[in-house]
Write an enzyme that holds these catalytic residues in place. Structure first.
Site, PDB file in Angstrom:
ATOM      1  N   LYS A 196       0.305   5.186 -15.497  1.00 30.76           N
ATOM      2  CA  LYS A 196      -0.546   6.370 -15.709  1.00 30.76           C
ATOM      3  C   LYS A 196      -0.031   7.527 -14.855  1.00 30.76           C
ATOM      4  O   LYS A 196      -0.108   7.501 -13.632  1.00 30.76           O
ATOM      5  CB  LYS A 196      -2.002   6.112 -15.345  1.00 30.76           C
ATOM      6  CG  LYS A 196      -2.862   7.290 -15.846  1.00 30.76           C
ATOM      7  CD  LYS A 196      -4.175   7.441 -15.152  1.00 30.76           C
ATOM      8  CE  LYS A 196      -4.172   8.234 -13.897  1.00 30.76           C
ATOM      9  NZ  LYS A 196      -3.909   9.682 -14.040  1.00 30.76           N
ATOM     10  N   GLU A 270       1.214   3.307  -1.669  1.00 31.71           N
ATOM     11  CA  GLU A 270       1.990   4.372  -1.002  1.00 31.71           C
ATOM     12  C   GLU A 270       1.039   5.547  -0.873  1.00 31.71           C
ATOM     13  O   GLU A 270       0.752   6.217  -1.857  1.00 31.71           O
ATOM     14  CB  GLU A 270       3.195   4.778  -1.862  1.00 31.71           C
ATOM     15  CG  GLU A 270       4.187   3.677  -2.148  1.00 31.71           C
ATOM     16  CD  GLU A 270       5.079   3.371  -0.973  1.00 31.71           C
ATOM     17  OE1 GLU A 270       4.943   4.019   0.078  1.00 31.71           O
ATOM     18  OE2 GLU A 270       5.902   2.444  -1.093  1.00 31.71           O
ATOM     19  N   CYS A 304       4.375  13.400   0.606  1.00 29.98           N
ATOM     20  CA  CYS A 304       3.565  12.479   1.420  1.00 29.98           C
ATOM     21  C   CYS A 304       4.150  12.324   2.818  1.00 29.98           C
ATOM     22  O   CYS A 304       3.424  12.193   3.795  1.00 29.98           O
ATOM     23  CB  CYS A 304       3.484  11.132   0.732  1.00 29.98           C
ATOM     24  SG  CYS A 304       5.075  10.538   0.184  1.00 29.98           S
ATOM     25  N   GLU A 402      -4.250  15.512   6.402  1.00 32.48           N
ATOM     26  CA  GLU A 402      -3.139  15.854   5.510  1.00 32.48           C
ATOM     27  C   GLU A 402      -3.530  17.069   4.672  1.00 32.48           C
ATOM     28  O   GLU A 402      -4.533  17.037   3.966  1.00 32.48           O
ATOM     29  CB  GLU A 402      -2.840  14.674   4.586  1.00 32.48           C
ATOM     30  CG  GLU A 402      -1.641  14.908   3.707  1.00 32.48           C
ATOM     31  CD  GLU A 402      -1.421  13.791   2.696  1.00 32.48           C
ATOM     32  OE1 GLU A 402      -2.391  13.341   2.090  1.00 32.48           O
ATOM     33  OE2 GLU A 402      -0.255  13.391   2.520  1.00 32.48           O
TER      34      GLU A 402
HETATM   35  P1  NDP Z   1      -4.744  11.143  -5.947  1.00 34.05           P
HETATM   36  O1  NDP Z   1      -4.992   9.942  -5.118  1.00 34.05           O
HETATM   37  O2  NDP Z   1      -5.860  12.055  -6.205  1.00 34.05           O
HETATM   38  O3  NDP Z   1      -4.193  10.704  -7.381  1.00 34.05           O
HETATM   39  C1  NDP Z   1      -3.107   9.837  -7.545  1.00 34.05           C
HETATM   40  C2  NDP Z   1      -3.198   9.208  -8.916  1.00 34.05           C
HETATM   41  O4  NDP Z   1      -4.352   8.360  -8.979  1.00 34.05           O
HETATM   42  C3  NDP Z   1      -3.374  10.219 -10.049  1.00 34.05           C
HETATM   43  O5  NDP Z   1      -2.703   9.735 -11.180  1.00 34.05           O
HETATM   44  C4  NDP Z   1      -4.873  10.212 -10.256  1.00 34.05           C
HETATM   45  O6  NDP Z   1      -5.300  10.698 -11.488  1.00 34.05           O
HETATM   46  C5  NDP Z   1      -5.175   8.741 -10.080  1.00 34.05           C
HETATM   47  N1  NDP Z   1      -6.539   8.401  -9.752  1.00 34.05           N
HETATM   48  C6  NDP Z   1      -7.526   9.198  -9.271  1.00 34.05           C
HETATM   49  N2  NDP Z   1      -8.654   8.473  -9.072  1.00 34.05           N
HETATM   50  C7  NDP Z   1      -8.367   7.194  -9.424  1.00 34.05           C
HETATM   51  C8  NDP Z   1      -9.116   5.973  -9.435  1.00 34.05           C
HETATM   52  N3  NDP Z   1     -10.369   5.917  -9.018  1.00 34.05           N
HETATM   53  N4  NDP Z   1      -8.496   4.838  -9.843  1.00 34.05           N
HETATM   54  C9  NDP Z   1      -7.204   4.873 -10.245  1.00 34.05           C
HETATM   55  N5  NDP Z   1      -6.466   5.992 -10.269  1.00 34.05           N
HETATM   56  C10 NDP Z   1      -7.025   7.139  -9.857  1.00 34.05           C
HETATM   57  O7  NDP Z   1      -3.517  11.852  -5.272  1.00 34.05           O
HETATM   58  P2  NDP Z   1      -2.797  13.175  -5.730  1.00 34.05           P
HETATM   59  O8  NDP Z   1      -2.375  13.076  -7.145  1.00 34.05           O
HETATM   60  O9  NDP Z   1      -3.635  14.303  -5.308  1.00 34.05           O
HETATM   61  O10 NDP Z   1      -1.454  13.097  -4.861  1.00 34.05           O
HETATM   62  C11 NDP Z   1      -1.423  13.503  -3.577  1.00 34.05           C
HETATM   63  C12 NDP Z   1      -1.541  12.339  -2.626  1.00 34.05           C
HETATM   64  O11 NDP Z   1      -0.556  11.357  -2.897  1.00 34.05           O
HETATM   65  C13 NDP Z   1      -1.291  12.778  -1.198  1.00 34.05           C
HETATM   66  O12 NDP Z   1      -2.264  12.245  -0.343  1.00 34.05           O
HETATM   67  C14 NDP Z   1       0.088  12.199  -0.871  1.00 34.05           C
HETATM   68  O13 NDP Z   1       0.308  11.969   0.450  1.00 34.05           O
HETATM   69  C15 NDP Z   1       0.101  10.969  -1.705  1.00 34.05           C
HETATM   70  N6  NDP Z   1       1.476  10.567  -1.998  1.00 34.05           N
HETATM   71  C16 NDP Z   1       2.000   9.476  -1.342  1.00 34.05           C
HETATM   72  C17 NDP Z   1       3.312   9.104  -1.521  1.00 34.05           C
HETATM   73  C18 NDP Z   1       3.872   7.906  -0.823  1.00 34.05           C
HETATM   74  O14 NDP Z   1       4.905   7.419  -1.264  1.00 34.05           O
HETATM   75  N7  NDP Z   1       3.263   7.412   0.239  1.00 34.05           N
HETATM   76  C19 NDP Z   1       4.203   9.869  -2.415  1.00 34.05           C
HETATM   77  C20 NDP Z   1       3.557  10.965  -3.071  1.00 34.05           C
HETATM   78  C21 NDP Z   1       2.231  11.294  -2.854  1.00 34.05           C
HETATM   79  P3  NDP Z   1      -5.502  12.298 -11.601  1.00 34.05           P
HETATM   80  O15 NDP Z   1      -4.154  12.850 -11.700  1.00 34.05           O
HETATM   81  O16 NDP Z   1      -6.247  12.581 -12.797  1.00 34.05           O
HETATM   82  O17 NDP Z   1      -6.265  12.716 -10.394  1.00 34.05           O
END
Ligand code: NDP
Length: 492
Positions: A196, A270, A304, A402
């Protein structure tokens, strides 16, 4: 003021770089509407579920995308299960590897177009999608293609088999690259996938689905369902999923861990970070300035592992900040499709509001807020100029939380012990950087830092052969390298 800070810069670049526009002009195909990719075929999805994906640099609508319902998620998982039991788990590693090589080569062939699509959908500069996102995505498929027929060397003397169906949920900051990080190791190890993408950046995942068709990947091996959090929740909570691989915020990571607690699902998380960059007085300061900029202003700070906390040895703090500000004033903010742009647009209005809120909080908590760039901040979309918050305390919100934007929080220290204590005083533990000319100091400090990755005299350096992942609230499990195979294997 020490001696160094009194010295004048030998090269003053301010105002010297007047450049003509240089937009990437390759034509791209973006359809009006996207649905899902299930069982090797594109599905329209439900009309009533459509949402928009926009170009955050212009606010124009790029396409309408359907959000998958529970029934569609179910169909995708069923298709992945059937492909796993009938085809993919039975195929030899060398054969699986051939598909991965084909995907990698096709990505390379389409790299310029993919970079232009990603830049439109995400807002990041074309310089980055062209030189970082897409080449690294290719490199991941090439790297794991090489492992597909050598899994016995990843776990010498042990028997390993695939887990089954992997549910993979990714964020918007590196859309295609995160898809590659998830898909390549899963496929190399014989698992099938339902992925997704993030709601705001679905377009390159759909282009990747086309590539899956072009390389004749057996139907159902890779399925892609679009949608928001509800679709992600339906996917990770599905009863016939064996493995959950999530990249995103720590908050959503916690929700997912609660949701799958008590099941047999394997998980890798992650999550977020608040990376510390420690600059000692004996470091090559101009090099450390470049590393600091790369650490926090690369991808508008939507990284991240961003080096969002700068820890400066007190004796060089003033000098270093002068050099840093001088360099930041040469960064060009503007049209992400322009090849000269260094800082692009913030991905969504929501993230733009979050960043502005943090800057205000910083101001209220007493930070000296400095912003700079070589070009004017456009008013066509969601742009935030490189921002430096000075005079912060360790307990201030912007030094702890963050922000996920181009905002650098600056702190100082007097001794290596104090630097290590301050760097480790965070709930996160994803990445850190250390800058010093003394190798012994680099090693000593690096070993004491509580982070999954520590870069020495560099920052944000990625290679598919190198494992990536965090500790504490930054998650668990590794992606990349040999360690990236293990979470997808059942070991006997
Ligand atoms: P989110 O946690 O909001 O979303 C990540 C993904 O999860 C999206 O596809 C989102 O959908 C989906 N999602 C949201 N709610 C749920 C749920 N309840 N169950 C399952 N899936 C769900 O993060 P962001 O997209 O805002 O990304 C930023 C964050 O990601 C930052 O905190 C960053 O640090 C972290 N990150 C970590 C990395 C790592 O390797 N450690 C690398 C890159 C980012 P939708 O898009 O619709 O919200």
């Amino acid at each position: 003021m020490n001696k160094k800070s009194e010295s004048k810069p030998t090269l003053d670049l301010e105002g010297a770089l007047e450049l003509s526009p240089s937009p990437e002009r390759i034509p791209v195909t973006i359809k009006e509407r996207y649905g899902h990719f299930i069982g090797g075929k594109f599905h329209d999805g439900a009309d009533e579920s459509l949402f928009e994906t926009i170009n955050p640099a212009t606010k124009e609508t790029l396409a309408h995308v359907a959000a998958a319902t529970e029934a569609e998620v179910n169909q995708a998982v069923k298709s992945a299960r059937a492909a796993h039991s009938k085809v993919w788990s039975k195929m030899g590693g060398a054969e699986r590897g051939k598909y991965l090589y084909r995907i990698a080569r096709r990505l390379q062939e389409k790299s310029r177009e993919l970079a232009a699509i990603e830049t439109r959908d995400n807002g990041k500069p074309i310089r980055e999608t062209r030189d970082v996102d897409i080449p690294l995505a290719c490199a991941h498929f090439f790297y794991y293609a090489g492992w597909a027929d050598k899994l016995e060397y990843a776990l010498p003397g042990r028997q390993a088999k695939s887990l089954g169906v992997a549910a993979q949920v990714i964020p918007w900051n590196f859309p295609l690259l995160m898809a590659a990080w998830k898909l390549a190791p899963a496929l190399a190890t014989g698992n099938t996938v339902v992925l997704k993408p993030a709601e705001t950046t679905p377009l390159t995942a759909m282009a990747l689905a086309e590539i899956m068709q072009e390389v004749d990947l057996p139907p159902g091996v890779v399925n892609i369902v679009n949608g928001a959090g509800a679709t992600g929740a339906a996917l990770v909570g599905h009863g016939d999923v064996d493995k959950v691989a999530f990249t995103g915020s720590t908050g959503v990571g916690r929700i997912i861990m609660r949701q799958i607690a008590g099941t047999k699902k394997r998980a890798t998380m992650e999550l977020g970070g608040k990376g510390a960059q420690i600059v000692f007085a004996d470091a090559a300061l101009d090099q450390a300035v470049e590393g600091t900029i790369n650490g926090i202003f690369f991808n508008q700070g939507h990284v991240c592992c961003a080096g969002s906390r700068l820890l400066l040895e007190e004796s060089i703090a003033e000098d270093f900040l002068e050099r840093l500000q001088r360099r930041v004033r040469t960064l060009r903010i503007g049209d992400p499709l322009d090849k000269n742009t260094d800082v692009g647009a913030i991905n969504s209005p929501e993230q733009y509001a979050t960043i502005q809120r943090y800057i205000e909080v910083g101001r209220k908590e007493g930070a000296n807020v400095w912003q700079g760039s070589a070009t004017a901040v456009p008013d066509t979309g969601y742009f935030v100029p490189p921002t430096i918050l000075m005079g912060l305390q360790q307990s201030d919100t912007c030094a702890r939380e963050e922000i996920f934007g181009p905002v650098l929080s600056v702190l100082t220290f007097r001794t290596p012990d104090e630097a290590v204590k301050k760097a480790n005083d965070s709930e996160y533990g994803l990445a850190a950087g250390v800058w010093s000319e003394k190798t012994s100091k680099l090693f000593e400090v690096a070993h004491r830092l509580n982070a999954g990755i520590v870069w020495a005299n560099g920052y944000n350096l990625f290679d598919p052969a190198s494992p990536f992942g965090g500790v504490r609230h930054s998650g668990f499990g590794r992606e990349g390298g040999i360690a990236g195979l293990w979470p997808y294997l059942e070991v006997a």
